[in-house]
Design an enzyme around this catalytic site. Sequence first.
Site, PDB file in Angstrom:
ATOM      1  N   HIS A 283     -59.464 -55.576  -5.309  1.00  0.00           N
ATOM      2  CA  HIS A 283     -58.406 -55.476  -6.327  1.00  0.00           C
ATOM      3  C   HIS A 283     -58.581 -54.114  -7.022  1.00  0.00           C
ATOM      4  O   HIS A 283     -58.621 -53.077  -6.348  1.00  0.00           O
ATOM      5  CB  HIS A 283     -58.553 -56.689  -7.260  1.00  0.00           C
ATOM      6  CG  HIS A 283     -57.418 -56.934  -8.214  1.00  0.00           C
ATOM      7  ND1 HIS A 283     -56.208 -56.289  -8.148  1.00  0.00           N
ATOM      8  CD2 HIS A 283     -57.318 -57.767  -9.293  1.00  0.00           C
ATOM      9  CE1 HIS A 283     -55.413 -56.729  -9.122  1.00  0.00           C
ATOM     10  NE2 HIS A 283     -56.073 -57.620  -9.837  1.00  0.00           N
ATOM     11  N   HIS A 322     -51.750 -54.138   1.161  1.00  0.00           N
ATOM     12  CA  HIS A 322     -51.388 -54.867  -0.054  1.00  0.00           C
ATOM     13  C   HIS A 322     -50.810 -56.211   0.359  1.00  0.00           C
ATOM     14  O   HIS A 322     -50.106 -56.301   1.362  1.00  0.00           O
ATOM     15  CB  HIS A 322     -50.339 -54.066  -0.845  1.00  0.00           C
ATOM     16  CG  HIS A 322     -50.263 -54.478  -2.276  1.00  0.00           C
ATOM     17  ND1 HIS A 322     -49.522 -55.545  -2.697  1.00  0.00           N
ATOM     18  CD2 HIS A 322     -50.870 -53.967  -3.372  1.00  0.00           C
ATOM     19  CE1 HIS A 322     -49.666 -55.660  -4.010  1.00  0.00           C
ATOM     20  NE2 HIS A 322     -50.475 -54.723  -4.449  1.00  0.00           N
ATOM     21  N   ASP A 378     -54.292 -47.497  -5.547  1.00  0.00           N
ATOM     22  CA  ASP A 378     -55.666 -47.027  -5.718  1.00  0.00           C
ATOM     23  C   ASP A 378     -56.022 -45.860  -4.815  1.00  0.00           C
ATOM     24  O   ASP A 378     -57.077 -45.248  -4.986  1.00  0.00           O
ATOM     25  CB  ASP A 378     -56.648 -48.185  -5.438  1.00  0.00           C
ATOM     26  CG  ASP A 378     -56.566 -49.247  -6.518  1.00  0.00           C
ATOM     27  OD1 ASP A 378     -56.423 -48.862  -7.690  1.00  0.00           O
ATOM     28  OD2 ASP A 378     -56.633 -50.439  -6.197  1.00  0.00           O
TER      29      ASP A 378
END
Length: 451
Positions: A283, A322, A378
């Site tokens: 995450h 994702h 990210d």
Amino acid sequence: MCGRSRTPLLWKEKVMENEALSIVDKRTQAKYEIPVSNGTIRAMDLRQIKTGPDDFGLMSYDPAFMNTASCHSTITFIDGDKGILRYRGYPIEQLAEKCSFLEVAYLVLFGDLPTEPQLKEWVGNITHHTMLHETTKKFLEGFRYDAHPMGMLISTVAALSTVYPEARHVLDPEVRKLQMYRLIGKVPTIAAYTYRHSLGYPYVYPDNELSYAANFMNMLWKMTEPKYVANPILARALDILFILHADHEQNCSANVMRSVGSSQADPFVAVAAAAAALSGPLHGGANEEVLKMLDEIGSKDKVPAYIEHVKAGAGKLMGFGHRIYKNYDPRARIIKWAADKVFEVTGRNPKLEIALELERIALEDEYFIKRKLYPNVDFYSGIIYQAMGFKPEMFTVLFAIPRTVGWLAQWQEMLEDREQKIARPRQVYTGHDARDLVPIEKRVAKETAAM
Ligand code: ACO
């Protein structure tokens, strides 16, 4: 329940005629009509499907919530196939270009963009709650010099629960609002103090004349100068990064926030729990892992070999993939744009070359195309953060600051939703049937996972 404002039950109103699922239970030949609304059936409607009076009724089995909606929500919309992200209906691109983070925070929490007077009042409320109690500062001092900043953040946010015991009155909207000001105001202060603690520097008090991002930079980097002046390009870039991270509907940490909050625990411990979920490498912890991965790769020419290593199952390409986006994450696109602005000030982060090469090769590779694996938020955020002077250990903390807003919005929506109750999934028990206890002297050792 006191202070609990109730949203109308939309579900039943929206069920249209012929919007139903016909089910034939081949075990009994019984037929059922299950209403369909918003492309969803109610799992509780399955319970009527029984083989006999002693049957508990049918359940759905969905590990990791792959196909289960846990709530109705009006906060964030994502179309993962098209790569669309909107807060309260506004495209993320417009918000990132035209708004400040606190303006977006107001939108996410209250449903509409603020007027000028509303924004002024809101900013005033947040900036007047940025200070930490001195005992909380002492609490932070107890951590080892090399404690991970996420561990310090999680524990210190949870410790705020002891400073504000009235926060447990979660059904009182006024009490809730005050804790929101406190959390949004104080999380950057805690975050900055975790950083100063790791360097052994004295803590810097908040400066309420500065913007949210500039004040955070002040608490991180002010040394002996009488007033910290943030580079406006870097402060704006940080503000944009905060906007991009403000909410992301029912992700792992938002689900934790709702789940812990559903027991009516106070928002400090619930935010701490959500931050704990965020810290994992799958995450929000992925941004730190991306930098480790880029370090491990070392140079652009080693990228093809690394991709082969990932495809062979030896690891994951961190910052890729994702659960919801099966297209380019729109936040990654904006971060790439913001990176160029940051690099004009800081100089180009050499890791960008490796990241761009990874993206180029991965997006042309059958393995990644077939699985619809694209860069996520990210992938590029750490490269900017590093160029700005942050250590990789701080990256997930930087994610937690803005996401506090999303967690609070999800929590508030959950508490006001009359359909929500304490979150409690079912299980499919696959263990032993009832068996008799064997006295210890007669037990035979078996190899167990615990040994
Ligand atoms: N690198 C290589 N292969 C991958 C990656 C990756 N980053 N992500 C998924 N895959 C593969 C899986 O191995 C699987 O392959 P298979 O069908 O051959 O078994 C397939 O793609 C589907 O992946 P799942 O793990 O089923 O996807 P899931 O939705 O459960 O996981 C997740 C999503 C956790 C984000 C995953 O893509 C991942 O681990 N990515 C790397 C970590 C990361 O960047 N996390 C940040 C996500 S964004 C956020 O939380 C803020």
